[in-house]
Design an enzyme around this catalytic site. Structure first.
Site, PDB file in Angstrom:
ATOM      1  CG  ASP A 189      -2.234  -0.407   1.092  1.00 40.76           C
ATOM      2  OD1 ASP A 189      -2.563  -0.852  -0.013  1.00 40.76           O
ATOM      3  OD2 ASP A 189      -3.014  -0.298   2.056  1.00 40.76           O
ATOM      4  CE  LYS A 246      -4.243   8.793  -3.663  1.00 41.13           C
ATOM      5  NZ  LYS A 246      -4.340   8.236  -2.308  1.00 41.13           N
ATOM      6  CG  MET A 277      -7.690   9.100   6.322  1.00 36.59           C
ATOM      7  SD  MET A 277      -8.651   7.687   5.755  1.00 36.59           S
ATOM      8  CE  MET A 277      -9.018   6.868   7.308  1.00 36.59           C
TER       9      MET A 277
END
Ligand code: SAH
Length: 264
Positions: free
Chosen positions: A42, A64, A181
């Site tokens: 990840d 990403k 987050m």
């Protein structure tokens, strides 16, 4: 119904890679990484932990960095399954702990439904590392009776965290809030929390906890968003809210007090 994995199948180990500092890996995580034939990695996993992998192990970046905006969860689960079914020893490396906002629960369900053996190796979650690095505890006999790990980013379509209720509960029950987050939604989180917590409640924002790039700022709930902007603090950061931080604020206001006393 219990599922029993056939011995010819591979296995999947969900491994917590910790908050960033490779020395915060557990010995169990190191062993699992060293035994892996396939690693699904990840974002937020420090590349340095891959030094423990066998040179011939296949490393797949599924965050990403893997190329797409972010590899869809369904694809990752399919890949884990197909590799395990081929007999591979699959390690799914996740930042922090796999079971703290890491979608580890969904992955365990998918693997168990397919009869694949799965093991979880805990990692140090970012909130713990952030507070440890500031020498501030998450609980304290006088200031905090417990901790809430909470996300500032709900799944699309979900109404998300009820911040007002949480603020009232945290105030009454003396709880520390550790918000993951939360940077993007900080302005909204701040105004909702202010409906149940005093404006002078201490806050800390810690970015890149445990890494050489770590930065932090202290604030109050009333100045949280302004402080984030002024200090240019971005992701990944945890925002911690609660009276456990009052000692840190006092220390920041008098950073050299011990030295002054010694010099007197
Ligand atoms: N499973 C992870 C959390 C994944 S969610 C864990 O247990 O830590 C991703 C969020 O974690 C980021 O948006 C940020 O809020 C937090 N995070 C991850 N690594 C961090 C770090 N090194 N410093 C501060 N926050 C971090």
């Amino acid at each position: 119904m219990a599922t029993h994995a056939s011995p010819s199948l591979g296995k999947v180990t969900l491994v917590g890679a910790g908050p960033g500092d490779p020395e915060l890996l557990t010995l169990k995580a190191v062993k699992a990484i060293a035994n892996a034939t396939v690693l699904l990695v990840d974002d937020l996993v420090n590349e340095a932990v891959l030094a423990h992998a066998q040179p011939e192990a296949r490393i797949v970046y599924v965050g990403k960095r893997g190329g797409c905006a972010s590899t869809p969860q369904a694809f990752i689960e399919k890949l884990m399954l197909s590799e395990a079914l081929r007999g591979e020893q699959v390690v799914r490396l996740k930042g922090g702990d796999p079971f703290v906002f890491g979608r580890g629960g969904e992955e365990v369900e998918a693997l168990q439904a397919a009869g694949i053996a799965v093991e979880v190796v805990n990692g140090i979650t970012a909130g713990l590392a952030a507070m440890g690095s500031l020498n501030v505890p998450l609980t304290h006999r006088e200031h905090a009776h417990g901790v809430v790990f909470v996300t500032g980013h709900a799944k699309p379509g979900d109404s998300g965290t009820d911040w007002v209720t949480l603020a009232h509960t945290a105030h009454q029950a003396k709880l520390t809030l550790v918000i993951y987050m939360g940077v993007i939604g900080a302005a909204g989180i701040q105004s909702a929390l202010l409906q149940g917590l005093p404006g002078d409640t201490p806050v800390a924002i810690v970015q890149n906890a445990s890494l050489p790039t770590q930065r932090h700022a202290t604030a109050t709930l009333a100045t949280l968003h302004a402080t984030l902007q002024r200090e240019h603090l971005g992701s990944p950061s945890v925002i911690v809210v609660g009276q456990v931080l009052q000692g840190l604020q006092a220390a920041m206001n008098a950073p050299h007090s011990a030295l002054h006393q010694l010099q007197r």
